[in-house]
Design a protein around this motif. Structure first.
Motif, mmCIF file in Angstrom:
data_model
loop_
_atom_site.group_PDB
_atom_site.id
_atom_site.type_symbol
_atom_site.label_atom_id
_atom_site.label_comp_id
_atom_site.label_asym_id
_atom_site.label_seq_id
_atom_site.Cartn_x
_atom_site.Cartn_y
_atom_site.Cartn_z
ATOM 1 N N VAL A 45 45.314 54.521 28.177
ATOM 2 C CA VAL A 45 43.903 53.704 27.044
ATOM 3 C C VAL A 45 43.107 52.759 28.300
ATOM 4 O O VAL A 45 41.262 52.380 28.473
ATOM 5 C CB VAL A 45 45.206 52.350 27.009
ATOM 6 N N ARG A 46 43.705 52.704 30.386
ATOM 7 C CA ARG A 46 42.859 52.309 31.104
ATOM 8 C C ARG A 46 41.711 52.903 30.918
ATOM 9 O O ARG A 46 40.444 51.990 31.767
ATOM 10 C CB ARG A 46 43.883 51.615 31.830
ATOM 11 N N LEU A 47 41.788 54.221 31.157
ATOM 12 C CA LEU A 47 40.676 55.044 31.718
ATOM 13 C C LEU A 47 40.072 54.968 29.898
ATOM 14 O O LEU A 47 38.343 55.087 30.528
ATOM 15 C CB LEU A 47 40.471 56.402 31.407
ATOM 16 N N VAL A 48 40.284 55.011 28.975
ATOM 17 C CA VAL A 48 39.217 55.189 27.873
ATOM 18 C C VAL A 48 38.632 53.603 27.546
ATOM 19 O O VAL A 48 37.012 52.938 27.270
ATOM 20 C CB VAL A 48 39.807 54.729 26.693
ATOM 21 N N ILE A 49 39.226 52.055 28.096
ATOM 22 C CA ILE A 49 38.319 50.736 28.116
ATOM 23 C C ILE A 49 37.602 50.798 29.482
ATOM 24 O O ILE A 49 36.243 50.246 29.221
ATOM 25 C CB ILE A 49 39.323 50.444 28.460
ATOM 26 N N ALA A 108 30.995 42.380 24.422
ATOM 27 C CA ALA A 108 31.777 43.469 24.475
ATOM 28 C C ALA A 108 32.570 43.185 25.680
ATOM 29 O O ALA A 108 33.481 44.513 25.861
ATOM 30 C CB ALA A 108 31.204 44.710 24.055
ATOM 31 N N ILE A 109 31.728 43.777 26.959
ATOM 32 C CA ILE A 109 32.542 44.142 27.650
ATOM 33 C C ILE A 109 33.026 42.913 28.834
ATOM 34 O O ILE A 109 34.414 42.723 29.251
ATOM 35 C CB ILE A 109 31.158 44.742 29.257
ATOM 36 N N ILE A 110 32.973 41.185 27.962
ATOM 37 C CA ILE A 110 33.835 40.066 28.746
ATOM 38 C C ILE A 110 35.479 40.523 27.772
ATOM 39 O O ILE A 110 36.313 40.696 28.429
ATOM 40 C CB ILE A 110 33.714 39.009 28.202
ATOM 41 N N GLY A 111 35.076 40.854 25.982
ATOM 42 C CA GLY A 111 36.149 41.597 25.553
ATOM 43 C C GLY A 111 37.169 42.803 26.057
ATOM 44 O O GLY A 111 38.008 42.490 25.922
ATOM 45 N N LEU A 112 36.365 43.341 26.287
ATOM 46 C CA LEU A 112 36.687 44.605 26.717
ATOM 47 C C LEU A 112 37.713 44.485 28.227
ATOM 48 O O LEU A 112 38.551 45.231 29.056
ATOM 49 C CB LEU A 112 36.454 46.151 27.496
ATOM 50 N N ASN A 113 37.016 43.468 29.157
ATOM 51 C CA ASN A 113 37.450 43.054 30.292
ATOM 52 C C ASN A 113 39.436 42.084 30.004
ATOM 53 O O ASN A 113 39.681 42.782 30.619
ATOM 54 C CB ASN A 113 36.813 42.433 31.257
ATOM 55 N N LEU A 115 40.855 42.667 27.607
ATOM 56 C CA LEU A 115 42.097 44.539 27.228
ATOM 57 C C LEU A 115 42.441 45.210 28.382
ATOM 58 O O LEU A 115 43.519 44.870 28.117
ATOM 59 C CB LEU A 115 41.247 44.786 25.874
ATOM 60 N N LEU A 116 41.236 45.115 29.479
ATOM 61 C CA LEU A 116 41.891 45.522 30.840
ATOM 62 C C LEU A 116 42.894 45.403 31.391
ATOM 63 O O LEU A 116 44.178 45.291 31.628
ATOM 64 C CB LEU A 116 40.848 46.211 31.177
ATOM 65 N N ILE A 117 42.906 43.461 31.530
ATOM 66 C CA ILE A 117 43.686 42.802 31.722
ATOM 67 C C ILE A 117 45.581 42.999 30.892
ATOM 68 O O ILE A 117 46.444 42.722 31.760
ATOM 69 C CB ILE A 117 43.012 40.887 32.401
ATOM 70 N N PHE A 118 45.274 42.864 30.695
ATOM 71 C CA PHE A 118 46.161 42.851 28.690
ATOM 72 C C PHE A 118 46.791 43.803 29.361
ATOM 73 O O PHE A 118 48.356 43.921 29.689
ATOM 74 C CB PHE A 118 45.721 42.634 27.834
ATOM 75 N N VAL A 119 46.445 45.381 29.102
ATOM 76 C CA VAL A 119 46.362 46.636 29.712
ATOM 77 C C VAL A 119 47.391 46.423 31.037
ATOM 78 O O VAL A 119 48.400 46.901 31.088
ATOM 79 C CB VAL A 119 46.391 47.737 29.217
ATOM 80 N N SER A 120 46.551 46.436 31.579
ATOM 81 C CA SER A 120 46.747 46.504 33.383
ATOM 82 C C SER A 120 48.120 45.371 33.827
ATOM 83 O O SER A 120 48.903 46.334 34.326
ATOM 84 C CB SER A 120 46.201 46.056 34.034
ATOM 85 N N SER A 121 47.961 44.100 32.815
ATOM 86 C CA SER A 121 49.805 43.730 33.434
ATOM 87 C C SER A 121 50.750 44.401 32.464
ATOM 88 O O SER A 121 51.852 43.768 32.739
ATOM 89 C CB SER A 121 49.893 42.147 32.758
ATOM 90 N N ILE A 122 50.873 45.181 31.596
ATOM 91 C CA ILE A 122 52.025 46.094 31.082
ATOM 92 C C ILE A 122 52.098 46.785 31.675
ATOM 93 O O ILE A 122 53.472 47.120 32.543
ATOM 94 C CB ILE A 122 51.133 46.482 29.639
#
Length: 122
Positions: A45-49, A108-113, A115-122
């Motif tokens: 998921v991080r890679l796709v983001i 879009a880049i702000i939203g993806l970042n 999302l990336l922070i959220f996924v990385s915190s998991i």
């Protein structure tokens, strides 16, 4: 399944699981299969983001140089546009027009970042 190439997804998931398992074995750590699966899915998921973030930046930079202008269509521009269109089109419908400047890649880049922070915190 639908528009997703299941065989490619399973192959990439298995390769990512193998990569993480090998790294864990090099560190002398045993990893349960379920944990390995979850970590592999999160890594994908991080890679796709990251792929989307980089492709949006590439599309924005290419738009500055009028890629595909008088010389015909650029295949890279077509690929990047088709990759980013599902993300940028809904943002463009919601955001007001700001003249010649398109701010949807920034949003879009702000939203993806985020999302990336959220996924990385998991």
């Amino acid at each position: 399944m639908g528009r997703i190439d299941t065989a490619a997804f399973v192959l990439v998931l298995l390769l990512k699981m193998l990569e993480i398992w090998l790294i864990a074995m090099l560190h002398g750590v045993g990893v349960p299969i379920f944990t390995l699966f979850v970590v592999s899915v999160l890594a994908l998921v991080r890679l796709v983001i990251w792929i989307y973030i980089i492709s949006i930046i590439i599309q924005a930079v290419m738009s500055w140089f009028q890629a595909g202008g008088a010389m015909g269509r650029n295949p890279v521009a077509d690929l990047v546009f088709s990759l980013n269109h599902p993300i940028l089109a809904p943002i463009r419908r919601i955001m007001p027009q700001t003249g010649m400047v398109d701010l949807s890649p920034l949003v879009a880049i702000i939203g993806l970042n985020v999302l990336l922070i959220f996924v990385s915190s998991i």
